[in-house]
Structures are given as structure tokens and as C-alpha cells.
Design an enzyme around this catalytic site. Structure first.
Site, PDB file in Angstrom:
ATOM      1  CE  LYS A  13      32.397  39.348  45.687  1.00 58.83           C
ATOM      2  NZ  LYS A  13      33.358  40.133  46.503  1.00 58.83           N
ATOM      3  NE  ARG A  88      29.326  45.030  44.514  1.00 58.30           N
ATOM      4  CZ  ARG A  88      30.310  44.400  43.857  1.00 58.30           C
ATOM      5  NH1 ARG A  88      30.021  43.544  42.905  1.00 58.30           N
ATOM      6  NH2 ARG A  88      31.564  44.617  44.166  1.00 58.30           N
ATOM      7  NE  ARG A 127      41.302  42.674  43.075  1.00 57.49           N
ATOM      8  CZ  ARG A 127      39.992  42.696  43.338  1.00 57.49           C
ATOM      9  NH1 ARG A 127      39.321  41.573  43.493  1.00 57.49           N
ATOM     10  NH2 ARG A 127      39.365  43.846  43.451  1.00 57.49           N
ATOM     11  NE  ARG A 160      39.105  45.576  40.189  1.00 62.94           N
ATOM     12  CZ  ARG A 160      38.078  44.960  40.747  1.00 62.94           C
ATOM     13  NH1 ARG A 160      37.993  43.634  40.671  1.00 62.94           N
ATOM     14  NH2 ARG A 160      37.140  45.621  41.380  1.00 62.94           N
ATOM     15  NE  ARG A 171      36.094  48.167  45.186  1.00 65.73           N
ATOM     16  CZ  ARG A 171      37.216  47.455  45.006  1.00 65.73           C
ATOM     17  NH1 ARG A 171      38.393  48.025  45.081  1.00 65.73           N
ATOM     18  NH2 ARG A 171      37.139  46.183  44.745  1.00 65.73           N
TER      19      ARG A 171
HETATM   20  P1  ADP Z   1      36.784  39.333  45.275  1.00 65.84           P
HETATM   21  O1  ADP Z   1      36.433  38.724  43.937  1.00 65.84           O
HETATM   22  O2  ADP Z   1      35.893  38.833  46.379  1.00 65.84           O
HETATM   23  O3  ADP Z   1      36.844  40.840  45.237  1.00 65.84           O
HETATM   24  P2  ADP Z   1      39.401  38.124  44.795  1.00 65.84           P
HETATM   25  O4  ADP Z   1      39.045  36.697  44.541  1.00 65.84           O
HETATM   26  O5  ADP Z   1      39.784  38.957  43.618  1.00 65.84           O
HETATM   27  O6  ADP Z   1      38.234  38.848  45.657  1.00 65.84           O
HETATM   28  O7  ADP Z   1      40.574  38.134  45.887  1.00 65.84           O
HETATM   29  C1  ADP Z   1      41.177  39.367  46.289  1.00 65.84           C
HETATM   30  C2  ADP Z   1      42.677  39.166  46.440  1.00 65.84           C
HETATM   31  O8  ADP Z   1      42.915  38.326  47.576  1.00 65.84           O
HETATM   32  C3  ADP Z   1      43.360  38.491  45.250  1.00 65.84           C
HETATM   33  O9  ADP Z   1      44.636  39.089  45.076  1.00 65.84           O
HETATM   34  C4  ADP Z   1      43.472  37.025  45.660  1.00 65.84           C
HETATM   35  O10 ADP Z   1      44.627  36.410  45.096  1.00 65.84           O
HETATM   36  C5  ADP Z   1      43.625  37.129  47.176  1.00 65.84           C
HETATM   37  N1  ADP Z   1      42.958  36.030  47.906  1.00 65.84           N
HETATM   38  C6  ADP Z   1      41.793  35.396  47.577  1.00 65.84           C
HETATM   39  N2  ADP Z   1      41.494  34.450  48.504  1.00 65.84           N
HETATM   40  C7  ADP Z   1      42.479  34.513  49.444  1.00 65.84           C
HETATM   41  C8  ADP Z   1      42.735  33.794  50.665  1.00 65.84           C
HETATM   42  N3  ADP Z   1      41.915  32.837  51.096  1.00 65.84           N
HETATM   43  N4  ADP Z   1      43.843  34.130  51.380  1.00 65.84           N
HETATM   44  C9  ADP Z   1      44.675  35.124  50.946  1.00 65.84           C
HETATM   45  N5  ADP Z   1      44.490  35.830  49.812  1.00 65.84           N
HETATM   46  C10 ADP Z   1      43.409  35.540  49.057  1.00 65.84           C
HETATM   47  P1  AMP Z   2      33.906  43.893  41.558  1.00 62.75           P
HETATM   48  O1  AMP Z   2      34.734  43.453  40.388  1.00 62.75           O
HETATM   49  O2  AMP Z   2      32.844  42.897  41.929  1.00 62.75           O
HETATM   50  O3  AMP Z   2      34.759  44.314  42.733  1.00 62.75           O
HETATM   51  O4  AMP Z   2      33.112  45.184  41.089  1.00 62.75           O
HETATM   52  C1  AMP Z   2      33.785  46.357  40.697  1.00 62.75           C
HETATM   53  C2  AMP Z   2      32.818  47.524  40.632  1.00 62.75           C
HETATM   54  O5  AMP Z   2      31.801  47.267  39.649  1.00 62.75           O
HETATM   55  C3  AMP Z   2      32.026  47.791  41.921  1.00 62.75           C
HETATM   56  O6  AMP Z   2      32.753  48.591  42.843  1.00 62.75           O
HETATM   57  C4  AMP Z   2      30.785  48.513  41.372  1.00 62.75           C
HETATM   58  O7  AMP Z   2      31.064  49.854  41.038  1.00 62.75           O
HETATM   59  C5  AMP Z   2      30.534  47.762  40.065  1.00 62.75           C
HETATM   60  N1  AMP Z   2      29.635  46.605  40.268  1.00 62.75           N
HETATM   61  C6  AMP Z   2      29.936  45.279  40.110  1.00 62.75           C
HETATM   62  N2  AMP Z   2      28.875  44.517  40.384  1.00 62.75           N
HETATM   63  C7  AMP Z   2      27.870  45.353  40.734  1.00 62.75           C
HETATM   64  C8  AMP Z   2      26.518  45.165  41.165  1.00 62.75           C
HETATM   65  N3  AMP Z   2      25.982  43.932  41.284  1.00 62.75           N
HETATM   66  N4  AMP Z   2      25.793  46.272  41.452  1.00 62.75           N
HETATM   67  C9  AMP Z   2      26.295  47.507  41.336  1.00 62.75           C
HETATM   68  N5  AMP Z   2      27.566  47.756  40.958  1.00 62.75           N
HETATM   69  C10 AMP Z   2      28.355  46.693  40.649  1.00 62.75           C
END
Ligand code: ADP
Ligand code: AMP
Length: 215
Positions: A13, A88, A127, A160, A171
């Protein structure tokens, strides 16, 4: 363009949102980023949110709904926005509907990124994020030119705390229990655009853009 990016942690995302923001010149609203900044600054909201985030749970609805309600009223959202990580829960989706209604706005689409669970674990454990500019990387799938350094600004890359395998599993459980029902919620509203998130980053982006054009 008023969009939601829906999908489990690690679906891509944030990665896709950053590319869409540049393309459409609209802000990415990541509740995770906003909460992490509040934790770092030790604001009252950050102090309240930290224990939920560390445990891999969800921060209470009233906190995140308040964040998004305020953020959407900002002038930079006039031409649109990309919600990343919100809503969410069904309660958050209902609150969003109410807020948008009161602002006289409608969502254009909800892009649902679909990725297998084991791929999510591999993505999240690998990541890395830039401490300075927030740019995301992956040690294997999207590595920086120099290990540990951001290509864009030279900042230090960090992992992270909640990207440990144990917290990731928690999660993902929370996602399946509380967030996955939102796919049906938005399908019923005729807004859901499912996208295969298992493909390469650039291919996923192309698919999203072609879905948006066709929608
Ligand atoms: P989200 O925001 O949904 O938690 P991220 O965009 O941070 O996910 O992506 C999670 C990890 O996966 C990051 O390290 C990113 O570089 C990698 N990633 C994102 N899209 C892809 C993809 N299509 N294929 C492989 N790795 C990806
Ligand atoms: P994310 O960066 O989206 O992976 O979010 C990291 C953490 O933030 C999650 O595991 C939750 O603890 C909190 N969080 C982010 N967005 C929300 C949401 N919309 N509702 C509740 N908790 C959230």
C-alpha cells in the site's frame, strides 16, 4: 481522485501510494505514518497509541477516526487523496462515509491489493525505511544502491520494531479478523477494484492505473 488502498500489512500500500501521489499530485494519508510520528514526538496521542502498535493490535477507532477527519479537511485534500492503512474496521469505514458525506465528497475507488500470507511475511521482515524522507525499500525486492542508505536523500535506513516475525503474525491475524470484511463492504458499494499484488512493483502500479482508467 479519492482513493483507498486496502490490503494486509506488507501488501504494498505504502509503495503504491507514494507512486500514485506523484502521478496525481494528491496527498498520501497513512494513519500508520501519522501514528509513528506521534509516538516519536511523545504526544498524548502517541503515548496512547504506542502499546497497541507495539503489540501488533489496532489503535482504538476514536483515535484514528479523529486523525483522518481532521486531515481530510486540510486544503491539500481538495483535489483528492489516497488513504493508506485506513479504514481498518467497519466502524472506521462508516465514520469515513459520514465524514466524506459532510464534506460533500465521494470515493472514486477502493483498490484491494491481494498478496499471499507467506509473501507478506517475507516482504515485512525485509522492509527498510528511510529515517529522513520515509522512502521504503526491501533488502531483496527493492534494494537501495548502497546498503543501509536511502537513494533519494542519503538518509539512514531502519527496520520498524513491529516488523519482527512474531508481531507480523499478530498483525496478519488482526487484519483477517477486523479488516478483511471491508472488501465485501466496498464490493457492496460497487467501489472495489481487486489487484493482484503478487507481481512486481511496477507491474502492480500499471495494473492499478489501468483499472482506474477503466473505472
Ligand atoms: P504496506 O504499506 O502495505 O504495509 P509496503 O508498501 O511498505 O506495504 O511494502 C512492504 C514491503 O514489501 C516493502 O519492503 C516494499 O519494498 C516491498 N514490496 C512492495 N510491493 C512489492 C511487490 N510488488 N513485490 C515485492 N516486494 C514489494
Ligand atoms: P501500518 O503502518 O499501516 O502498518 O500501521 C502500523 C500500526 O499502526 C498498526 O499495526 C496499528 O497498530 C496502527 N494503525 C495504523 N492505522 C490504523 C488504523 N486505521 N486503525 C487502527 N490502528 C492503526
Amino acid at each position: 481522485m479519492k482513493l483507498i488502498l486496502l490490503g494486509p500489512p506488507g501488501a504494498g500500500k505504502g509503495t503504491q501510494a507514494k507512486m500514485l501521489t506523484e502521478r496525481f499530485d494528491i496527498p498520501q494519508i497513512s494513519t500508520g505514518d501519522i501514528l509513528r510520528a506521534a509516538v516519536k514526538d511523545r504526544t498524548p496521542m502517541g503515548v496512547k497509541a504506542k502499546s497497541f502498535m507495539d503489540a501488533g493490535g489496532l489503535v482504538p477507532d476514536d483515535v484514528v477516526i479523529g486523525i483522518v477527519r481532521e486531515r481530510l479537511q486540510n486544503q491539500d485534500c481538495a483535489a483528492g487523496f489516497i488513504l493508506d492503512g485506513f479504514p481498518r474496521t467497519v466502524a472506521q469505514a462508516d465514520a469515513l462515509k459520514e465524514t466524506l458525506h459532510s464534506l460533500g465528497k465521494d470515493l472514486d475507488a477502493v483498490i484491494s491489493l491481494e498478496v499471499d500470507t507467506e509473501a507478506l511475511v517475507e516482504r515485512l521482515t525485509g522492509r527498510r525505511t528511510c529515517r529522513e524522507c520515509g522512502q521504503g525499500y526491501h533488502v531483496k525486492f527493492d534494494p537501495p544502491r548502497e546498503a543501509g542508505r536511502c537513494d533519494a536523500c542519503g538518509g539512514e535506513l531502519f527496520q520498524r520494531d513491529d516488523d519482527s516475525e512474531e508481531t507480523i503474525r499478530k498483525r496478519l491475524e488482526v487484519y483477517h479478523a477486523q479488516t478483511s470484511p471491508l472488501a465485501a463492504y466496498y464490493r457492496n458499494e460497487d467501489l472495489l477494484l481487486p489487484v493482484d499484488g503478487m507481481q512486481e512493483i511496477g507491474t502492480v502500479q500499471e495494473k492499478i492505473l489501468s483499472h482506474l482508467q477503466a473505472a
